[in-house]
Design an enzyme around this catalytic site. Structure first.
Site, PDB file in Angstrom:
ATOM      1  N   ASP A  76      17.231  -7.381 -28.985  1.00 20.99           N
ATOM      2  CA  ASP A  76      18.508  -7.742 -28.349  1.00 20.99           C
ATOM      3  C   ASP A  76      19.467  -8.436 -29.296  1.00 20.99           C
ATOM      4  OD1 ASP A  76      17.406  -6.726 -25.998  1.00 20.99           O
ATOM      5  OD2 ASP A  76      16.552  -8.669 -25.464  1.00 20.99           O
ATOM      6  N   GLU A  77      19.432  -8.054 -30.562  1.00 23.40           N
ATOM      7  CA  GLU A  77      20.325  -8.663 -31.556  1.00 23.40           C
ATOM      8  C   GLU A  77      21.719  -8.037 -31.519  1.00 23.40           C
ATOM      9  OE1 GLU A  77      17.442  -7.167 -32.276  1.00 23.40           O
ATOM     10  OE2 GLU A  77      16.081  -8.580 -33.258  1.00 23.40           O
TER      11      GLU A  77
ATOM     12  N   LYS B 114      22.046  -4.496 -31.628  1.00 31.31           N
ATOM     13  CA  LYS B 114      21.950  -3.303 -32.476  1.00 31.31           C
ATOM     14  C   LYS B 114      22.847  -2.185 -31.937  1.00 31.31           C
ATOM     15  CE  LYS B 114      17.561  -3.343 -31.523  1.00 31.31           C
ATOM     16  NZ  LYS B 114      17.441  -4.659 -30.852  1.00 31.31           N
TER      17      LYS B 114
ATOM     18  N   LYS C 147      25.664  -2.304 -30.352  1.00 27.06           N
ATOM     19  CA  LYS C 147      27.074  -2.487 -30.723  1.00 27.06           C
ATOM     20  C   LYS C 147      27.310  -2.009 -32.152  1.00 27.06           C
ATOM     21  CE  LYS C 147      30.624  -5.701 -32.010  1.00 27.06           C
ATOM     22  NZ  LYS C 147      31.528  -6.779 -31.730  1.00 27.06           N
TER      23      LYS C 147
ATOM     24  N   GLY D 143      17.001  -1.724 -24.471  1.00 27.48           N
ATOM     25  CA  GLY D 143      18.238  -1.703 -23.701  1.00 27.48           C
ATOM     26  C   GLY D 143      19.354  -2.041 -24.667  1.00 27.48           C
ATOM     27  N   HIS D 144      20.139  -1.036 -25.051  1.00 31.28           N
ATOM     28  CA  HIS D 144      21.176  -1.228 -26.062  1.00 31.28           C
ATOM     29  C   HIS D 144      22.540  -1.105 -25.391  1.00 31.28           C
ATOM     30  CE1 HIS D 144      18.224   0.069 -29.498  1.00 31.28           C
ATOM     31  NE2 HIS D 144      17.795  -0.934 -28.774  1.00 31.28           N
TER      32      HIS D 144
ATOM     33  N   GLN E 275      13.901  -2.651 -30.388  1.00 29.65           N
ATOM     34  CA  GLN E 275      13.204  -3.943 -30.450  1.00 29.65           C
ATOM     35  C   GLN E 275      13.635  -4.690 -31.730  1.00 29.65           C
ATOM     36  OE1 GLN E 275      10.918  -0.980 -29.533  1.00 29.65           O
ATOM     37  NE2 GLN E 275      11.966  -1.501 -27.669  1.00 29.65           N
TER      38      GLN E 275
ATOM     39  N   THR F 184      15.371  -5.461 -18.086  1.00 29.46           N
ATOM     40  CA  THR F 184      14.656  -6.035 -16.936  1.00 29.46           C
ATOM     41  C   THR F 184      15.451  -7.120 -16.202  1.00 29.46           C
ATOM     42  OG1 THR F 184      13.643  -7.672 -18.391  1.00 29.46           O
ATOM     43  CG2 THR F 184      12.398  -5.643 -18.024  1.00 29.46           C
ATOM     44  N   GLY F 185      16.560  -7.549 -16.771  1.00 29.87           N
ATOM     45  CA  GLY F 185      17.360  -8.607 -16.143  1.00 29.87           C
ATOM     46  C   GLY F 185      16.741  -9.995 -16.280  1.00 29.87           C
TER      47      GLY F 185
ATOM     48  N   PRO G  79      15.830 -13.681 -17.574  1.00 33.05           N
ATOM     49  CA  PRO G  79      16.541 -14.632 -18.446  1.00 33.05           C
ATOM     50  C   PRO G  79      15.855 -14.648 -19.812  1.00 33.05           C
ATOM     51  CG  PRO G  79      15.595 -15.749 -16.515  1.00 33.05           C
ATOM     52  CD  PRO G  79      15.197 -14.313 -16.426  1.00 33.05           C
TER      53      PRO G  79
END
Ligand code: GDP
Ligand code: IMO
Ligand code: MG
Length: 437
Positions: free
Chosen positions: A13-14, A16, A18, A40-41, A226, A303-304, A306
């Protein structure tokens, strides 16, 4: 200019997605080569938000071929949903190819993921995305129960499913708990045969296509999923994903020889996040962590959940930048740290009274390390509308320079918001790829 790769250097979630979307117009091909719908991109263009799980983030550019290579595990229902979502937004995805060699995620993989994730490893649940990723990769390596996309188009597919389902029901019953409902081979065959027909136009030998592209000196952008700290061999095992998510997986997953991959862009957030279980030395389980989560909207794309939040960890990123062969850094979420009262970078760990700067291989050691921080006074500046590096306050520049210095690789791009336009160029070598400079 054959191969460039975008790789996450933290726990995923860095942003990627974008960066890949931004770089795409300068490439002939974008290729996903590992992972599956656990990814999830997010791509944001004006008022449109695209959340991609299996389809490469280059799909918005019709002139670029988008490839799903053999190292990916494919959930066919998920990709069909994604295709429908794109179509509803006017994107027909005719520029998509899926390798006939990809392994398919079936309901038995998801059932096994659920059953095993409920159990603890080293005192903690792995906290997977429950997308059946680990069990599918395990069946691929085990071979006996594996089904590749091309197998779904063969006449003997129903018999294959029947024999696997018989074995899987017997294996799952003792581990899946009392409410386990045996899998129904006929229903699965009918559902997945339908998926196979829908996907048939996209199925191709992507390995040959990519090798031809290399021969023809076409440009290929590899999109990692990932992050490198989740790599099965080199990450924070066992709290990792089941593929080589660091740079070492590009060649095996895509089929493109390593010598054709000549540039790796490492994507980092200006802080750290992690979803799921496992050690996280710089985690802030306090007000600061919540502030980062709120400012960065740190909730999982898939997955939503937090996301766990904490300070930037230069020990971890120096390790993954070397592992992934990174030659340039793209620093995301600079707008988020720019609103914090103070900002910290972990520059070393203390373990058993010793100061260390290497990243320990053992999850238990990582749990025990004490981060040693450098602290920066906040600069309290809204950077979301910045259009050039000159507009960054000196304190923000000092923070960026220190990150580059600690990792030993220059920061070439700084991102100040989710939109394509919110991207600042610091140096030439990445930015010329995107036509930004
Ligand atoms: P990926 O899995 O690496 O592609 O990243 P995700 O899409 O899961 O998560 C990144 C999130 O941050 C997405 O919601 C992006 O739209 C958003 N994003 C990307 N760059 C920036 C940035 O510079 N600032 C902020 N505030 N959000 C960003
Ligand atoms: P992108 O590509 C963040 C994490 C899960 C869990 C571990 C194992 O969007 O950066 P898995 O379902 O793969 O067996 O889960 O890996 N994980 C991710 N975390 N971003 C991802 O993908 C992830 N994919 C898997 O949360 O801790
Ligand atoms: Mg993500």
């Amino acid at each position: 200019m054959p191969g460039t790769c975008v790789i996450g250097l933290q726990w995923g979630d860095e942003a990627k997605g974008k960066l890949v979307d931004l770089l795409t117009p300068n490439f002939d091909i974008v290729c996903r080569y590992q992972g599956g719908s656990n990814a999830g991109h997010t791509v944001v263009t004006g008022d449109q938000v695209y959340k991609l799980h299996l389809i490469p983030s280059g799909i918005l550019n019709p002139d670029t071929m988008n490839i799903i290579a053999p190292g990916v595990v494919l959930n066919p229902g998920t990709i069909i949903e994604e295709l429908e979502g794109l179509k509803a937004k006017g994107i027909t995805a005719e520029n998509l190819m899926i390798s006939e060699r990809v392994h398919v995620v079936f309901p038995w993989h998801i059932a096994e993921d659920r059953a095993l994730n409920a159990k603890k490893v080293k005192g903690e649940s792995i906290g997977t995305t429950l997308r059946g990723i680990g069990p599918c990769y395990r069946d691929k390596v085990g071979r006996s129960f594996a089904v590749r996309l091309a197998d779904m188009l063969r006449e003997d597919f129903p018999e294959r499913v029947a024999s696997i389902v018989e074995a899987k029901n017997a294996m799952l019953a003792p581990i899946a708990g009392e409410d386990f409902e045996p899998l129904d081979a006929a229903a699965i065959t009918a559902e997945f045969s339908g998926y196979a027909e829908t996907l048939r136009p996209f199925v191709a030998d992507t390995t040959n296509y990519l090798l031809d592209a290399v021969d023809e000196s076409k440009s290929i952008l590899f999109e990692g999923a990932q992050g490198s700290l989740l790599d099965i061999d080199h990450g924070t095992f066992p709290f990792v994903t089941s593929s080589n998510s660091s740079g070492v997986g590009i060649s095996s997953g895509s089929g493109v020889p390593a010598r054709s991959i000549n540039k790796v862009v490492g994507v980092i957030k200006a802080y750290s996040t992690r979803v799921g279980g496992g050690p996280f030395p710089t985690e802030q389980e306090n007000e600061i962590g919540q502030q980062i989560r709120d400012l960065g909207n740190e909730y999982g794309t898939t997955t939503g959940r937090p996301r766990r939040c904490g300070w930037f960890d230069a020990v971890a990123v120096r390790y993954t930048a070397r592992l992934s062969g990174v030659s340039a850094l793209s620093l995301m979420m600079m707008d988020v740290v720019s609103l914090l009262p103070e900002v910290k970078i972990c520059v070393a760990y203390e373990l058993d009274g010793q100061r260390i700067t290497h990243f320990p291989s053992d999850a238990d050691d990582l749990r025990r390390v004490q981060p040693i921080y450098e602290t920066f006074e906040g600069w309290d500046t809204d950077l979301t509308a910045a259009t050039s590096y000159d507009e960054f306050p000196d304190a923000a520049k000092a923070y960026i320079n220190r990150i580059g210095e600690l990792i030993g690789i220059p920061v070439e791009v700084a991102s100040v918001g989710p939109d394509r336009a919110q991207t600042i160029v610091l140096a030439e070598s990445v930015s010329h790829l995107a036509g930004l400079a």
